[in-house]
Scaffold this active site. Structure first.
Site, mmCIF file in Angstrom:
data_model
loop_
_atom_site.group_PDB
_atom_site.id
_atom_site.type_symbol
_atom_site.label_atom_id
_atom_site.label_comp_id
_atom_site.label_asym_id
_atom_site.label_seq_id
_atom_site.Cartn_x
_atom_site.Cartn_y
_atom_site.Cartn_z
ATOM 1 N N GLU A 1 0.823 -1.221 0.000
ATOM 2 C CA GLU A 1 0.000 0.000 0.000
ATOM 3 C C GLU A 1 0.855 1.268 0.000
ATOM 4 O O GLU A 1 0.510 2.254 -0.660
ATOM 5 C CB GLU A 1 -0.916 -0.001 1.230
ATOM 6 C CG GLU A 1 -1.873 1.173 1.273
ATOM 7 C CD GLU A 1 -2.804 1.130 2.475
ATOM 8 O OE1 GLU A 1 -3.700 1.973 2.535
ATOM 9 O OE2 GLU A 1 -2.625 0.250 3.344
ATOM 10 N N ASP A 2 1.982 1.248 0.726
ATOM 11 C CA ASP A 2 2.735 2.484 0.952
ATOM 12 C C ASP A 2 4.074 2.572 0.223
ATOM 13 O O ASP A 2 4.761 3.585 0.340
ATOM 14 C CB ASP A 2 2.992 2.662 2.462
ATOM 15 C CG ASP A 2 1.702 2.830 3.244
ATOM 16 O OD1 ASP A 2 0.699 3.247 2.632
ATOM 17 O OD2 ASP A 2 1.692 2.530 4.449
#
Length: 775
Positions: free
Chosen positions: A116-117
């Protein structure tokens, strides 16, 4: 490296109270809490130490590789505290290792934010670590994208549906999410105050109950305490101070009990481990609220725990304890013979101590204690076998029964508000249960306050649907009878029964019974509901001046079915027919799909031409109330009193005879129940720009549901005073069960202001819920 910072807290006056933290002791067995600003390398060594502690021969190659990949992926990222971001996944992995989970789960914990990051993709995770880890990381990533808002019921319900589906695929997904949430709650002091409140409320409402359901007390108790710390800081720190004030006296008291109990166990020839523990603050707070007592009136702040080898030793130890101390009548609970719904087992007894003070003793086997601490996580512990795992046993399967039940509700229910109501009811009632018996002697566990109807549906839905009466302990009882612990319940059925009554929905207590009764009505009346749903959808389209046939192509219907999880279009129509879905809600989704497909075929010239036509055909009327009505010129606009719409609400206009247009909320009861003829008089309406109505005030009405107590009205009124909101009227009533309902009307400027007010009222002690009136 930044200077070491103590995990201090701020009291209500804003002064640092470092000394308080030394008194904040959680129950034994809590998962490890690392110091802030510990170096990543030290945390990594702590992780390996934790893994080797419960599995000395573990192959840590995959864990080492995951750490190196995660460290590289997060190398340029920082947390709110200023720490390197890799600290967070390391702490999550340490929590998972403290639960003694398998290496795949620990690796997924290290990588849970990577996709996600960072630059990592699902494909790269699968290539490097295998499909099992990739599935776990993907599941946690999707849960991380969920947003929570107590005021956005529809969105919250959809998010929870996704969460439970992810749990069904692999329960380890939610275990990683719980570890993630626990570390975030431990470092919540670095967030903004409003974010602290939001996360704490979400944790209290969603994550702590799920941890309880899964039987993981190691995580559940700390989530509760940390939530209380940020939701009610004055209450939390007052407890911290008062518990610390008499700590030495209480420890001396419990220490004396422990020494006496150890001696008597040895004398009786029972091999036992005896210890004392402090009860966590949220548990003390709940007891104070439920029993309406001050902390000085609650003596059993500490509990003595006895751990033995066998069930036989549990009851032998109980006999010794009851011979030593006088038990308090009605305060003995046998959770060994009748386990809690999360399979918790123990003997609980409250006794009178040598100085007349009550105290609690818990007796369980070492295996029961392990289940109480780890819950469902115990299944994924390392085992000395070829693949590191063992098959699921019967007790572990039973722990997941509630999850299967929730998944059944999801399939059967299209109404998000109904789903949220049933889910919240299920989680709230979980800790308060009664145990009763079938005529054959089988134990059934039901929510406190359950009736024979609840019992019938607990046995089987067919028994509930054919029920015509009940006997309790051999005597006929009314269907409203509230079952008590130890009751023997017999359900009387008849093949001639016409099925359940809608009145039963007001009587039953269990979520299962409510769902089964609703299912019956939906199934029995499905054909009628399909016809009604089709008619409502057609009428809605007609009220917009549109042909429904243009919007019912297969691809548009499939888009709606995917959105709401239906297998066929008839089920969607049936849901509209029985009120589970709103026709406007479905038509808008059909229109979105239609416009998305047809947008590609429209040229710039056609867009300009359509805009010009619209300008000629549509007149826009603006009113002083901040409303724009399309299709009517120079119209008088007024707000309906039945639902009191305010800026931010979805609204619709109703063309009256001689009095202009009345504005309603789209979820107004009167709008939803309109006849076909009246629906034809509905017209589109919307709010003007916010700057055009900045000074406008609008009447709003709410209902507050609460447990009645002295000072309740004063506490709620104080919120209005602080926000300078003038209350126009208050009506209150109290039921025989001491449940208070307050109806209040007042003026606000926007929906955002109202939502903020409602959320603040929900935080008042004894308040159960707050709702806006819908007609």
């Amino acid at each position: 490296m930044a200077e070491s910072i103590k995990n201090t807290v701020q009291d209500v006056d804003g002064k640092a109270e470092e000394n308080r933290e030394m008194y904040v002791t959680h129950p034994e067995g809590n998962v490890k809490s690392m110091e802030d600003f510990t170096s990543p390398e030290d945390l990594y060594q702590e992780l390996l130490k934790s893994v080797r502690k419960y599995h000395p021969s573990a192959d840590i190659t995959m864990i080492q590789k995951a750490y190196e990949v995660a460290r590289e992926a997060h190398k340029d990222q920082k947390r709110k505290s200023g720490e390197p971001y890799i600290i967070h996944p390391l702490c999550v992995a340490i929590i998972l290792a403290d639960l003694e989970l398998d290496k795949e789960t620990i690796v997924a914990g290290l990588l849970h934010d990577a996709v996600e990051d960072t630059w990592m993709t699902d494909e790269e995770v699968e290539k490097e670590f295998g499909s099992e880890v990739a599935l776990l990381v993907d599941g946690v990533t999707k849960l991380g994208q969920l947003s929570y808002s107590a005021d956005k019921v529809e969105l919250q319900a959809e998010n929870l549906r996704k969460m439970f589906l992810a749990m069904a695929k692999d329960i380890r997904v939610i275990l990683i999410k719980l570890a993630d949430r626990l570390h975030n709650m431990r470092t919540l002091q670095y967030m903004r105050p409003e974010k602290q409140q939001e996360k704490a409320r979400e944790t209290m409402d969603i994550y702590a109950p799920i941890a309880m359901r899964l039987g993981i007390s190691k995580i559940k108790v700390e989530l509760d305490d940390l939530s209380l710390k940020y939701l009610k800081p004055d209450v939390y720190y007052d407890l911290v101070d008062k518990v610390a004030l008499r700590r030495s006296a209480r420890e001396e008291f419990v220490g004396g009990i422990v020494r006496q109990v150890k001696k008597h166990m040895v004398d009786a020839g029972i091999k036992a481990q005896v210890g004392g523990r402090v009860k966590h603050f949220f548990s003390i707070y709940k007891k104070m609220v439920n029993q309406d007592k001050t902390i000085d009136q609650i003596y059993d702040l500490f509990a003595v725990r006895i751990l033995v080898d066998t069930v036989k030793d549990c009851y032998a130890a109980l006999g010794v304890i009851h011979e030593m101390y006088k038990p308090i009548p009605g305060r003995f609970k046998d959770y060994i013979a009748m386990p809690k719904l999360n399979m918790y087992q123990s003997l609980h007894t409250t006794l009178i101590g040598p100085n007349g003070q009550p105290f609690e003793i818990q007796i369980r086997t070492f295996e029961m204690h392990k289940t109480a601490e780890y819950g469902i996580a115990a299944h994924w512990k390392y085992k000395e076998s070829s693949d590191g795992k063992v098959p699921v046993d019967k007790s572990e399967e039973e722990k997941l029964n509630w999850l299967r039940q929730i998944l059944e509700w999801q399939r059967d229910m299209s109404d998000n508000r109904e789903f949220m109501s049933l889910l919240k009811n299920d989680l709230d009632l979980f800790a308060d249960t009664v145990y009763c018996f079938t005529p054959q002697g089988d134990v059934k566990t039901l929510p406190n306050g359950s009736t024979p109807i609840d019992f019938a549906y607990c046995v089987h839905s067919a028994v509930g649907n054919r029920m015509v009466g009940a006997r309790v302990n051999g005597k006929l009882v009314p269907i409203e009878y509230q079952i008590k612990n130890g009751d023997r319940v017999e359900i009387i059925t008849s093949q001639n029964s016409q099925g359940p009554s809608r009145d039963w929905l007001k009587i039953v207590k269990s979520t299962q019974a409510k769902n089964k009764i609703n299912q019956w009505f939906k199934k029995e009346l499905k054909d009628d509901n399909i016809l009604r749903g089709k008619e409502l959808l057609t009428q809605y389209a007609r009220s917009k001046g549109l042909k429904i046939s243009n919007y019912t192509k297969t691809q548009y219907l499939e888009a709606v079915m995917r959105k709401y999880g239906f297998r066929d279009w008839e089920s969607v129509l049936a849901a509209i027919g029985h009120g589970g879905l709103k026709e406007g809600q479905i038509f808008n989704k059909l229109a979105e799909a239609y416009e998305k497909e047809n947008k590609k075929n429209i040229t710039d010239e056609q867009v300009l031409e359509a805009a010009a036509d619209a300008q000629e055909k549509i007149h826009i009327a603006k009113s002083r109330g901040g409303i724009v009505v399309q299709g009517i010129h120079d119209v008088a606009v007024r707000f309906s009193k039945c639902c009191s719409p305010i800026p931010g609400d979805e609204i619709v206009g109703f063309v009256t005879r001689g009095r202009g247009v009345t504005i309603h909320r789209t979820d107004c009861v009167n709008v939803l129940n309109m006849s076909e003829a009246d629906r034809a008089r509905l017209i589109e309406a919307e709010w003007q720009r916010s700057d055009a109505r900045a000074s406008e005030k609008y009447m709003a009405e709410i209902q507050v549901f609460a447990n009645n107590r002295t000072g309740l009205l004063v506490d709620i009124s104080r919120i209005f005073t602080e926000r300078k909101i003038d209350v126009r009227s208050i009506n209150s009533r109290t039921s025989k069960q001491e449940k208070a309902t307050l109806s209040m009307s007042f003026e606000v400027g926007s929906k955002e202001e109202l939502n903020s007010l409602i959320e603040k009222i929900r935080q008042v002690d004894s308040v159960l819920d707050v709702e806006r009136t819908t007609g």
